[in-house]
Design a protein around this motif. Structure first.
Motif, PDB file in Angstrom:
ATOM      1  N   LYS A 193       0.810  -1.217   0.000  1.00  0.00           N
ATOM      2  CA  LYS A 193       0.000   0.000   0.000  1.00  0.00           C
ATOM      3  C   LYS A 193       0.850   1.277   0.000  1.00  0.00           C
ATOM      4  O   LYS A 193       0.488   2.261  -0.626  1.00  0.00           O
ATOM      5  CB  LYS A 193      -0.900  -0.028   1.234  1.00  0.00           C
ATOM      6  CG  LYS A 193      -2.077   0.880   1.163  1.00  0.00           C
ATOM      7  CD  LYS A 193      -3.025   0.584   2.310  1.00  0.00           C
ATOM      8  CE  LYS A 193      -4.207   1.506   2.264  1.00  0.00           C
ATOM      9  NZ  LYS A 193      -5.093   1.312   3.395  1.00  0.00           N
ATOM     10  N   TYR A 194       1.978   1.264   0.740  1.00  0.00           N
ATOM     11  CA  TYR A 194       2.776   2.479   0.923  1.00  0.00           C
ATOM     12  C   TYR A 194       4.254   2.300   0.585  1.00  0.00           C
ATOM     13  O   TYR A 194       5.110   2.863   1.246  1.00  0.00           O
ATOM     14  CB  TYR A 194       2.641   2.998   2.348  1.00  0.00           C
ATOM     15  CG  TYR A 194       1.235   3.379   2.705  1.00  0.00           C
ATOM     16  CD1 TYR A 194       0.597   4.426   2.051  1.00  0.00           C
ATOM     17  CD2 TYR A 194       0.532   2.685   3.679  1.00  0.00           C
ATOM     18  CE1 TYR A 194      -0.700   4.778   2.364  1.00  0.00           C
ATOM     19  CE2 TYR A 194      -0.768   3.037   3.999  1.00  0.00           C
ATOM     20  CZ  TYR A 194      -1.374   4.076   3.339  1.00  0.00           C
ATOM     21  OH  TYR A 194      -2.661   4.422   3.646  1.00  0.00           O
ATOM     22  N   TYR A 195       4.568   1.475  -0.410  1.00  0.00           N
ATOM     23  CA  TYR A 195       5.919   1.317  -0.932  1.00  0.00           C
ATOM     24  C   TYR A 195       6.848   0.603   0.056  1.00  0.00           C
ATOM     25  O   TYR A 195       7.063  -0.574  -0.056  1.00  0.00           O
ATOM     26  CB  TYR A 195       6.465   2.679  -1.355  1.00  0.00           C
ATOM     27  CG  TYR A 195       7.821   2.685  -2.005  1.00  0.00           C
ATOM     28  CD1 TYR A 195       8.081   1.960  -3.147  1.00  0.00           C
ATOM     29  CD2 TYR A 195       8.835   3.454  -1.473  1.00  0.00           C
ATOM     30  CE1 TYR A 195       9.328   1.972  -3.746  1.00  0.00           C
ATOM     31  CE2 TYR A 195      10.087   3.489  -2.069  1.00  0.00           C
ATOM     32  CZ  TYR A 195      10.336   2.741  -3.194  1.00  0.00           C
ATOM     33  OH  TYR A 195      11.566   2.766  -3.780  1.00  0.00           O
ATOM     34  N   ARG A 196       7.387   1.321   1.025  1.00  0.00           N
ATOM     35  CA  ARG A 196       8.250   0.752   2.062  1.00  0.00           C
ATOM     36  C   ARG A 196       7.907   1.418   3.392  1.00  0.00           C
ATOM     37  O   ARG A 196       7.527   2.580   3.418  1.00  0.00           O
ATOM     38  CB  ARG A 196       9.723   0.972   1.737  1.00  0.00           C
ATOM     39  CG  ARG A 196      10.203   0.097   0.591  1.00  0.00           C
ATOM     40  CD  ARG A 196      11.445   0.669  -0.039  1.00  0.00           C
ATOM     41  NE  ARG A 196      11.978  -0.176  -1.080  1.00  0.00           N
ATOM     42  CZ  ARG A 196      11.448  -0.348  -2.276  1.00  0.00           C
ATOM     43  NH1 ARG A 196      10.339   0.254  -2.594  1.00  0.00           N
ATOM     44  NH2 ARG A 196      12.023  -1.125  -3.173  1.00  0.00           N
ATOM     45  N   SER A 197       8.098   0.676   4.464  1.00  0.00           N
ATOM     46  CA  SER A 197       7.756   1.200   5.786  1.00  0.00           C
ATOM     47  C   SER A 197       8.817   0.813   6.805  1.00  0.00           C
ATOM     48  O   SER A 197       9.397  -0.271   6.736  1.00  0.00           O
ATOM     49  CB  SER A 197       6.409   0.617   6.259  1.00  0.00           C
ATOM     50  OG  SER A 197       5.370   0.963   5.399  1.00  0.00           O
ATOM     51  N   LEU A 198       9.030   1.707   7.749  1.00  0.00           N
ATOM     52  CA  LEU A 198       9.849   1.439   8.926  1.00  0.00           C
ATOM     53  C   LEU A 198       8.875   1.343  10.090  1.00  0.00           C
ATOM     54  O   LEU A 198       8.228   2.337  10.454  1.00  0.00           O
ATOM     55  CB  LEU A 198      10.859   2.568   9.152  1.00  0.00           C
ATOM     56  CG  LEU A 198      11.816   2.846   7.989  1.00  0.00           C
ATOM     57  CD1 LEU A 198      12.641   4.104   8.270  1.00  0.00           C
ATOM     58  CD2 LEU A 198      12.722   1.651   7.729  1.00  0.00           C
ATOM     59  N   CYS A 199       8.735   0.154  10.660  1.00  0.00           N
ATOM     60  CA  CYS A 199       7.739  -0.076  11.709  1.00  0.00           C
ATOM     61  C   CYS A 199       8.231   0.460  13.050  1.00  0.00           C
ATOM     62  O   CYS A 199       9.361   0.184  13.461  1.00  0.00           O
ATOM     63  CB  CYS A 199       7.435  -1.559  11.826  1.00  0.00           C
ATOM     64  SG  CYS A 199       6.806  -2.268  10.286  1.00  0.00           S
TER      65      CYS A 199
END
Length: 190
Positions: free
Chosen positions: A110-116
């Motif tokens: 949904k949002y390309y890449r994420s840092l959780c």
């Protein structure tokens, strides 16, 4: 006839098993294959670990990237749709405040890449439990939705708070963060 059916199924099986096409991929989602490959290769990049602390100033809508005591970058961000105050419960559209850390990197359709981010913390869970609500979760620093994959609408998305509580940056900035930030990096949101 059997041979014809075999030929019809063969290309489909190649796509499914080799990852050349994702039958579940929707037109508004990112293909995750490239991201997964980058996760496997992430240790090969020289910028890995060049940011060792992130501070998000909600009132300024800015993210400060630190290496030691030196500011290495300042990024404009979008926050939750209801940005003022501490996150109280799931669905309040607030970006949480406090001391957190990056607990994993995520390839996001949904949002390309994420840092959780490590929300909810034990104190967030306890506080929500006292109020009889769910604290929410899945708070990330993420990039843009697929409709803005090319970045042409970055000025528009960064001019508003539109997330459900996450911190959003541009895809190009996330690409740099992806390699510059390791799991465990502290994140302060205030």
């Amino acid at each position: 006839m059997q041979y014809f059916l075999y030929l019809m199924l063969l290309p489909l099986s190649l796509f499914v098993f080799t990852g050349c096409a994702d039958p579940d991929l929707k037109k508004d989602e990112y293909n995750l294959q490239e991201c997964r490959e980058e996760l496997l290769e992430a240790t090969d990049f020289k910028n890995e670990g060049s940011i060792d602390h992130i501070i998000v100033e909600k009132a300024q809508r800015k993210m400060y990237l630190y290496k030691g005591k030196e500011v290495k970058g300042v990024l404009p961000v979008s926050l939750g749709k209801n940005p003022v105050g501490q996150k109280q419960r799931q669905g309040d559209n607030r970006t949480p405040e406090g001391e957190f850390f990056i607990h994993r990197k995520l390839c996001s359709p949904k949002y390309y890449r994420s840092l959780c981010i490590s929300y909810p913390r034990p104190e967030d869970i306890a506080s929500a439990r006292k109020r009889g609500v769910n604290p929410g979760g899945d708070i990330t620093i993420h990039a843009q939705p697929k409709w803005n994959a090319d970045g042409k609408q970055d000025a528009y998305t960064l001019s508003q708070n539109w997330t459900q509580g996450c911190v959003a940056v541009t895809n190009s900035e996330m690409k740099e963060l992806w390699y510059a930030v390791r799991e465990g990096v502290p994140v302060t949101i205030r």
